[in-house]
Design a protein around this motif. Structure first.
Motif, PDB file in Angstrom:
ATOM      1  N   LEU A   1       0.838  -1.197   0.000  1.00 36.22           N
ATOM      2  CA  LEU A   1       0.000   0.000   0.000  1.00 36.22           C
ATOM      3  C   LEU A   1       0.880   1.258   0.000  1.00 36.22           C
ATOM      4  O   LEU A   1       0.574   2.235  -0.693  1.00 36.22           O
ATOM      5  CB  LEU A   1      -0.921  -0.019   1.220  1.00 36.22           C
ATOM      6  CG  LEU A   1      -2.161   0.841   1.165  1.00 36.22           C
ATOM      7  CD1 LEU A   1      -3.061   0.436   0.006  1.00 36.22           C
ATOM      8  CD2 LEU A   1      -2.928   0.752   2.467  1.00 36.22           C
ATOM      9  N   THR A   2       1.971   1.207   0.733  1.00 34.59           N
ATOM     10  CA  THR A   2       2.900   2.340   0.780  1.00 34.59           C
ATOM     11  C   THR A   2       3.501   2.602  -0.599  1.00 34.59           C
ATOM     12  O   THR A   2       3.584   3.753  -1.043  1.00 34.59           O
ATOM     13  CB  THR A   2       4.020   2.076   1.809  1.00 34.59           C
ATOM     14  OG1 THR A   2       3.431   1.849   3.087  1.00 34.59           O
ATOM     15  CG2 THR A   2       4.985   3.242   1.892  1.00 34.59           C
TER      16      THR A   2
ATOM     17  N   SER B   1       0.921   4.119  -2.857  1.00 34.51           N
ATOM     18  CA  SER B   1       0.707   5.506  -2.467  1.00 34.51           C
ATOM     19  C   SER B   1       1.743   6.423  -3.114  1.00 34.51           C
ATOM     20  O   SER B   1       1.405   7.480  -3.654  1.00 34.51           O
ATOM     21  CB  SER B   1       0.777   5.627  -0.944  1.00 34.51           C
ATOM     22  OG  SER B   1       0.759   6.974  -0.542  1.00 34.51           O
TER      23      SER B   1
ATOM     24  N   ILE C   1      -1.367   9.403  -3.950  1.00 34.64           N
ATOM     25  CA  ILE C   1      -2.539   9.423  -3.067  1.00 34.64           C
ATOM     26  C   ILE C   1      -2.035   9.073  -1.674  1.00 34.64           C
ATOM     27  O   ILE C   1      -1.212   8.167  -1.522  1.00 34.64           O
ATOM     28  CB  ILE C   1      -3.609   8.413  -3.537  1.00 34.64           C
ATOM     29  CG1 ILE C   1      -4.085   8.781  -4.941  1.00 34.64           C
ATOM     30  CG2 ILE C   1      -4.779   8.358  -2.573  1.00 34.64           C
ATOM     31  CD1 ILE C   1      -4.932   7.716  -5.600  1.00 34.64           C
ATOM     32  N   THR C   2      -2.509   9.791  -0.667  1.00 38.46           N
ATOM     33  CA  THR C   2      -1.990   9.551   0.677  1.00 38.46           C
ATOM     34  C   THR C   2      -2.247   8.112   1.121  1.00 38.46           C
ATOM     35  O   THR C   2      -3.230   7.480   0.723  1.00 38.46           O
ATOM     36  CB  THR C   2      -2.623  10.502   1.708  1.00 38.46           C
ATOM     37  OG1 THR C   2      -4.018  10.193   1.841  1.00 38.46           O
ATOM     38  CG2 THR C   2      -2.425  11.959   1.329  1.00 38.46           C
ATOM     39  N   LEU C   3      -1.345   7.646   1.951  1.00 37.35           N
ATOM     40  CA  LEU C   3      -1.480   6.301   2.506  1.00 37.35           C
ATOM     41  C   LEU C   3      -2.786   6.177   3.289  1.00 37.35           C
ATOM     42  O   LEU C   3      -3.472   5.152   3.211  1.00 37.35           O
ATOM     43  CB  LEU C   3      -0.279   5.997   3.404  1.00 37.35           C
ATOM     44  CG  LEU C   3      -0.177   4.603   3.979  1.00 37.35           C
ATOM     45  CD1 LEU C   3      -0.152   3.554   2.875  1.00 37.35           C
ATOM     46  CD2 LEU C   3       1.058   4.489   4.848  1.00 37.35           C
TER      47      LEU C   3
ATOM     48  N   ASN D   1      -5.661   7.739   2.732  1.00 42.29           N
ATOM     49  CA  ASN D   1      -6.801   7.610   1.813  1.00 42.29           C
ATOM     50  C   ASN D   1      -6.823   6.241   1.137  1.00 42.29           C
ATOM     51  O   ASN D   1      -7.899   5.656   0.949  1.00 42.29           O
ATOM     52  CB  ASN D   1      -6.791   8.726   0.774  1.00 42.29           C
ATOM     53  CG  ASN D   1      -7.270  10.035   1.355  1.00 42.29           C
ATOM     54  OD1 ASN D   1      -7.977  10.058   2.356  1.00 42.29           O
ATOM     55  ND2 ASN D   1      -6.881  11.126   0.734  1.00 42.29           N
ATOM     56  N   LEU D   2      -5.668   5.711   0.785  1.00 42.10           N
ATOM     57  CA  LEU D   2      -5.637   4.365   0.205  1.00 42.10           C
ATOM     58  C   LEU D   2      -6.065   3.327   1.229  1.00 42.10           C
ATOM     59  O   LEU D   2      -6.744   2.356   0.896  1.00 42.10           O
ATOM     60  CB  LEU D   2      -4.243   4.035  -0.329  1.00 42.10           C
ATOM     61  CG  LEU D   2      -3.864   4.687  -1.645  1.00 42.10           C
ATOM     62  CD1 LEU D   2      -2.455   4.268  -2.044  1.00 42.10           C
ATOM     63  CD2 LEU D   2      -4.851   4.331  -2.750  1.00 42.10           C
ATOM     64  N   SER D   3      -5.693   3.520   2.467  1.00 41.60           N
ATOM     65  CA  SER D   3      -6.096   2.601   3.528  1.00 41.60           C
ATOM     66  C   SER D   3      -7.608   2.598   3.705  1.00 41.60           C
ATOM     67  O   SER D   3      -8.225   1.540   3.899  1.00 41.60           O
ATOM     68  CB  SER D   3      -5.402   2.997   4.839  1.00 41.60           C
ATOM     69  OG  SER D   3      -5.764   2.116   5.870  1.00 41.60           O
TER      70      SER D   3
ATOM     71  N   LYS E   1      -8.921   0.563   0.867  1.00 41.49           N
ATOM     72  CA  LYS E   1      -8.606  -0.858   1.032  1.00 41.49           C
ATOM     73  C   LYS E   1      -9.457  -1.519   2.109  1.00 41.49           C
ATOM     74  O   LYS E   1      -9.873  -2.666   1.977  1.00 41.49           O
ATOM     75  CB  LYS E   1      -7.128  -1.022   1.371  1.00 41.49           C
ATOM     76  CG  LYS E   1      -6.691  -2.455   1.508  1.00 41.49           C
ATOM     77  CD  LYS E   1      -5.213  -2.547   1.825  1.00 41.49           C
ATOM     78  CE  LYS E   1      -4.845  -3.993   2.049  1.00 41.49           C
ATOM     79  NZ  LYS E   1      -4.143  -4.179   3.293  1.00 41.49           N
TER      80      LYS E   1
ATOM     81  N   THR F   1      -8.976   9.438  -9.203  1.00 37.88           N
ATOM     82  CA  THR F   1      -8.324   8.465  -8.323  1.00 37.88           C
ATOM     83  C   THR F   1      -8.451   7.070  -8.906  1.00 37.88           C
ATOM     84  O   THR F   1      -7.483   6.308  -8.970  1.00 37.88           O
ATOM     85  CB  THR F   1      -8.944   8.507  -6.910  1.00 37.88           C
ATOM     86  OG1 THR F   1      -8.775   9.818  -6.380  1.00 37.88           O
ATOM     87  CG2 THR F   1      -8.326   7.475  -5.993  1.00 37.88           C
TER      88      THR F   1
ATOM     89  N   LEU G   1      -5.349   4.634 -10.098  1.00 33.75           N
ATOM     90  CA  LEU G   1      -5.188   3.284  -9.557  1.00 33.75           C
ATOM     91  C   LEU G   1      -5.195   2.242 -10.677  1.00 33.75           C
ATOM     92  O   LEU G   1      -4.359   1.334 -10.692  1.00 33.75           O
ATOM     93  CB  LEU G   1      -6.289   2.983  -8.547  1.00 33.75           C
ATOM     94  CG  LEU G   1      -6.224   3.753  -7.234  1.00 33.75           C
ATOM     95  CD1 LEU G   1      -7.473   3.489  -6.397  1.00 33.75           C
ATOM     96  CD2 LEU G   1      -4.970   3.391  -6.447  1.00 33.75           C
TER      97      LEU G   1
END
Length: 92
Positions: free
Chosen positions: A25-26, A29, A34-36, A38-40, A43, A54, A58
């Motif tokens: 994920l990092t 990002s 995209i900030t970690l 927001n991705l979290s 997810k 976005t 992706l």
């Protein structure tokens, strides 16, 4: 009841795609900007919306189609439907 999340059946398969591609994920990002955090949220299924920009970034980075990232599951709606069915009819 304002604190309740709206019932929808959209699931984001970001974890599956990351695992399939061996990407963290990092790392994603950093690649897509995209900030970690927001991705979290995406997810972990806590997102309420996703911007097309976005989604496009992706899909480009994960080399996938939107349909591989998003899927519909009726299971989230079944609880709401069950409650509706169990409520008695109003007197006529």
């Amino acid at each position: 009841m304002e604190d309740e999340e709206p019932v929808h059946g959209i699931e984001i398969a970001l974890g599956d795609l990351l695992a399939d591609r061996g990407i963290t994920l990092t790392e994603l990002s950093l690649r897509v900007g995209i900030t970690l955090a927001n991705l979290s949220i995406l997810k972990n299924g806590r997102a309420k919306a996703i911007r097309f920009t976005t989604l496009s970034r992706l899909c480009e980075e994960l080399d996938c189609q939107p349909g591989e990232l998003l899927r519909y599951s009726n299971s989230r709606n079944s609880g709401a439907e069950e409650k509706t069915r169990k409520e008695p009819d109003a007197p006529r």
